[in-house]
Write a protein that holds these residues in place. Structure first.
Motif, PDB file in Angstrom:
ATOM      1  N   LYS A 106       1.135  -1.333  -0.107  1.00  0.00           N
ATOM      2  CA  LYS A 106       0.278  -0.275   0.039  1.00  0.00           C
ATOM      3  C   LYS A 106       0.277   1.032  -0.371  1.00  0.00           C
ATOM      4  O   LYS A 106       0.896   2.450  -1.261  1.00  0.00           O
ATOM      5  N   ILE A 107       2.154   1.280   0.542  1.00  0.00           N
ATOM      6  CA  ILE A 107       2.819   2.479   0.910  1.00  0.00           C
ATOM      7  C   ILE A 107       3.439   2.298  -0.663  1.00  0.00           C
ATOM      8  O   ILE A 107       4.048   3.963  -1.547  1.00  0.00           O
ATOM      9  N   SER A 108       4.007   1.398  -1.411  1.00  0.00           N
ATOM     10  CA  SER A 108       4.359   1.415  -3.027  1.00  0.00           C
ATOM     11  C   SER A 108       3.609   2.122  -3.652  1.00  0.00           C
ATOM     12  O   SER A 108       4.466   3.078  -3.975  1.00  0.00           O
ATOM     13  N   ARG A 109       2.592   1.917  -3.268  1.00  0.00           N
ATOM     14  CA  ARG A 109       1.555   2.508  -4.079  1.00  0.00           C
ATOM     15  C   ARG A 109       1.214   3.707  -4.183  1.00  0.00           C
ATOM     16  O   ARG A 109       1.571   3.996  -5.138  1.00  0.00           O
ATOM     17  N   LEU A 110       1.793   4.823  -2.598  1.00  0.00           N
ATOM     18  CA  LEU A 110       0.841   5.981  -2.624  1.00  0.00           C
ATOM     19  C   LEU A 110       1.879   6.410  -2.284  1.00  0.00           C
ATOM     20  O   LEU A 110       2.221   7.265  -3.253  1.00  0.00           O
ATOM     21  N   VAL A 111       3.268   6.062  -2.649  1.00  0.00           N
ATOM     22  CA  VAL A 111       5.190   6.623  -2.666  1.00  0.00           C
ATOM     23  C   VAL A 111       4.376   7.027  -4.310  1.00  0.00           C
ATOM     24  O   VAL A 111       5.375   7.661  -5.265  1.00  0.00           O
ATOM     25  N   GLN A 112       4.449   5.525  -5.048  1.00  0.00           N
ATOM     26  CA  GLN A 112       4.272   5.353  -6.592  1.00  0.00           C
ATOM     27  C   GLN A 112       3.102   6.382  -7.506  1.00  0.00           C
ATOM     28  O   GLN A 112       4.142   7.083  -7.908  1.00  0.00           O
ATOM     29  N   LYS A 113       2.335   6.773  -6.877  1.00  0.00           N
ATOM     30  CA  LYS A 113       1.632   7.698  -6.918  1.00  0.00           C
ATOM     31  C   LYS A 113       1.891   9.158  -7.110  1.00  0.00           C
ATOM     32  O   LYS A 113       1.864   9.655  -8.035  1.00  0.00           O
ATOM     33  N   GLU A 114       2.071   9.505  -6.086  1.00  0.00           N
ATOM     34  CA  GLU A 114       2.999  10.922  -5.908  1.00  0.00           C
ATOM     35  C   GLU A 114       3.711  11.150  -6.581  1.00  0.00           C
ATOM     36  O   GLU A 114       3.725  12.442  -6.454  1.00  0.00           O
ATOM     37  N   LEU A 115       4.870  10.255  -6.283  1.00  0.00           N
ATOM     38  CA  LEU A 115       6.348  10.782  -6.777  1.00  0.00           C
ATOM     39  C   LEU A 115       5.803  10.731  -8.511  1.00  0.00           C
ATOM     40  O   LEU A 115       6.343  11.576  -9.211  1.00  0.00           O
ATOM     41  N   SER A 116       4.858   9.782  -9.174  1.00  0.00           N
ATOM     42  CA  SER A 116       4.976  10.254 -10.136  1.00  0.00           C
ATOM     43  C   SER A 116       4.016  11.712 -10.756  1.00  0.00           C
ATOM     44  O   SER A 116       4.477  11.800 -11.700  1.00  0.00           O
ATOM     45  N   GLU A 117       3.617  12.087  -9.810  1.00  0.00           N
ATOM     46  CA  GLU A 117       2.232  13.751 -10.153  1.00  0.00           C
ATOM     47  C   GLU A 117       3.631  14.995  -9.765  1.00  0.00           C
ATOM     48  O   GLU A 117       3.953  15.283 -10.431  1.00  0.00           O
ATOM     49  N   ILE A 118       4.270  14.668  -9.087  1.00  0.00           N
ATOM     50  CA  ILE A 118       5.743  15.299  -8.675  1.00  0.00           C
ATOM     51  C   ILE A 118       6.761  15.243 -10.002  1.00  0.00           C
ATOM     52  O   ILE A 118       6.674  16.376 -10.166  1.00  0.00           O
ATOM     53  N   PHE A 119       7.381  14.172 -10.313  1.00  0.00           N
ATOM     54  CA  PHE A 119       7.325  14.551 -11.520  1.00  0.00           C
ATOM     55  C   PHE A 119       6.921  14.533 -12.892  1.00  0.00           C
ATOM     56  O   PHE A 119       7.793  15.546 -13.545  1.00  0.00           O
ATOM     57  N   ARG A 120       5.696  14.760 -13.710  1.00  0.00           N
ATOM     58  CA  ARG A 120       4.864  14.725 -14.266  1.00  0.00           C
ATOM     59  C   ARG A 120       4.712  16.420 -14.392  1.00  0.00           C
ATOM     60  O   ARG A 120       4.897  17.548 -15.202  1.00  0.00           O
ATOM     61  N   ARG A 121       4.503  17.252 -12.753  1.00  0.00           N
ATOM     62  CA  ARG A 121       4.453  18.597 -12.229  1.00  0.00           C
ATOM     63  C   ARG A 121       6.193  19.066 -13.243  1.00  0.00           C
ATOM     64  O   ARG A 121       6.150  20.166 -13.826  1.00  0.00           O
ATOM     65  N   GLU A 122       7.282  18.261 -12.561  1.00  0.00           N
ATOM     66  CA  GLU A 122       8.214  18.763 -12.817  1.00  0.00           C
ATOM     67  C   GLU A 122       8.781  19.533 -14.062  1.00  0.00           C
ATOM     68  O   GLU A 122       9.303  19.744 -14.763  1.00  0.00           O
ATOM     69  N   THR A 123       8.727  17.921 -14.911  1.00  0.00           N
ATOM     70  CA  THR A 123       8.901  17.478 -16.506  1.00  0.00           C
ATOM     71  C   THR A 123       7.824  17.922 -16.972  1.00  0.00           C
ATOM     72  O   THR A 123       8.226  18.585 -18.170  1.00  0.00           O
ATOM     73  N   ALA A 124       7.015  19.038 -16.975  1.00  0.00           N
ATOM     74  CA  ALA A 124       6.320  19.599 -17.831  1.00  0.00           C
ATOM     75  C   ALA A 124       6.963  20.629 -18.063  1.00  0.00           C
ATOM     76  O   ALA A 124       6.417  21.516 -18.798  1.00  0.00           O
ATOM     77  N   LYS A 125       7.642  21.635 -17.199  1.00  0.00           N
ATOM     78  CA  LYS A 125       8.557  22.655 -17.216  1.00  0.00           C
ATOM     79  C   LYS A 125       9.495  22.620 -18.354  1.00  0.00           C
ATOM     80  O   LYS A 125       9.723  23.622 -19.248  1.00  0.00           O
ATOM     81  N   THR A 126       9.816  21.352 -18.166  1.00  0.00           N
ATOM     82  CA  THR A 126      10.911  21.171 -19.078  1.00  0.00           C
ATOM     83  C   THR A 126      10.885  20.346 -20.170  1.00  0.00           C
ATOM     84  O   THR A 126      10.575  19.459 -20.630  1.00  0.00           O
ATOM     85  N   ARG A 127      10.579  20.710 -21.874  1.00  0.00           N
ATOM     86  CA  ARG A 127       9.698  20.030 -22.931  1.00  0.00           C
ATOM     87  C   ARG A 127      10.997  18.890 -23.685  1.00  0.00           C
ATOM     88  O   ARG A 127      12.169  19.126 -23.430  1.00  0.00           O
ATOM     89  N   GLY A 128      10.372  18.378 -23.429  1.00  0.00           N
ATOM     90  CA  GLY A 128      11.048  16.829 -24.245  1.00  0.00           C
ATOM     91  C   GLY A 128      11.268  16.450 -23.163  1.00  0.00           C
ATOM     92  O   GLY A 128      11.934  15.231 -23.900  1.00  0.00           O
ATOM     93  N   THR A 129      11.157  15.736 -22.631  1.00  0.00           N
ATOM     94  CA  THR A 129      11.891  14.905 -21.497  1.00  0.00           C
ATOM     95  C   THR A 129      10.389  14.392 -20.654  1.00  0.00           C
ATOM     96  O   THR A 129       9.860  14.921 -19.798  1.00  0.00           O
ATOM     97  N   LEU A 130      10.599  12.922 -20.456  1.00  0.00           N
ATOM     98  CA  LEU A 130      10.039  11.993 -20.014  1.00  0.00           C
ATOM     99  C   LEU A 130       9.993  11.669 -18.502  1.00  0.00           C
ATOM    100  O   LEU A 130      11.404  10.602 -19.097  1.00  0.00           O
TER     101      LEU A 130
END
Length: 123
Positions: free
Chosen positions: A8-32
């Motif tokens: 459960k904690i692994s899934r929660l951390v994965q979900k939240e980190l995915s959202e954090i990295f999605r927001r941050e990489t939206a600023k840098t075009r061409g990187t995922l």
């Protein structure tokens, strides 16, 4: 074998980190950057995070940046999960190169395969 709590904690951390990295990489075009898996230690103090980075040419530089900002990422994760987790686990980031490995194996198999499907391989 992971316990239900670890999963459960692994899934929660994965979900939240995915959202954090999605927001941050939206600023840098061409990187995922995507979080492919998270494994939490039995005492719930360390989370091993596997990241898949595209394009692979920038992977080393991006990983270096992520490792430098590990504390701020952990702080942001703690803010996001403050009502679900008492303590935010320490984050250890690793590059997930499994897709590259699969591509490499496919290339090797394609190279050994006979060109004509009707032709029998010579023994």
């Amino acid at each position: 074998m992971d316990t239900t709590r670890q999963q459960k904690i692994s899934r929660l951390v994965q979900k939240e980190l995915s959202e954090i990295f999605r927001r941050e990489t939206a600023k840098t075009r061409g990187t995922l950057v995507s979080v492919s898996s998270v494994r939490v230690s039995p005492d719930l103090s360390v989370a091993n995070v596997r990241l898949s980075i595209f394009p692979i040419e920038k992977a080393e530089a991006i990983m270096e940046n992520i490792n430098k900002s590990e504390r701020s990422i952990r702080h942001e994760l703690a803010q996001q999960t403050r009502y679900q987790l008492r303590r935010c686990p320490e984050l250890k980031f690793h590059i997930d190169d499994s897709l590259d490995y699969i591509d490499h194996i496919d290339e090797l198999l394609a190279k050994d395969k006979p060109k004509d499907d009707n032709q029998e391989p010579k023994a």
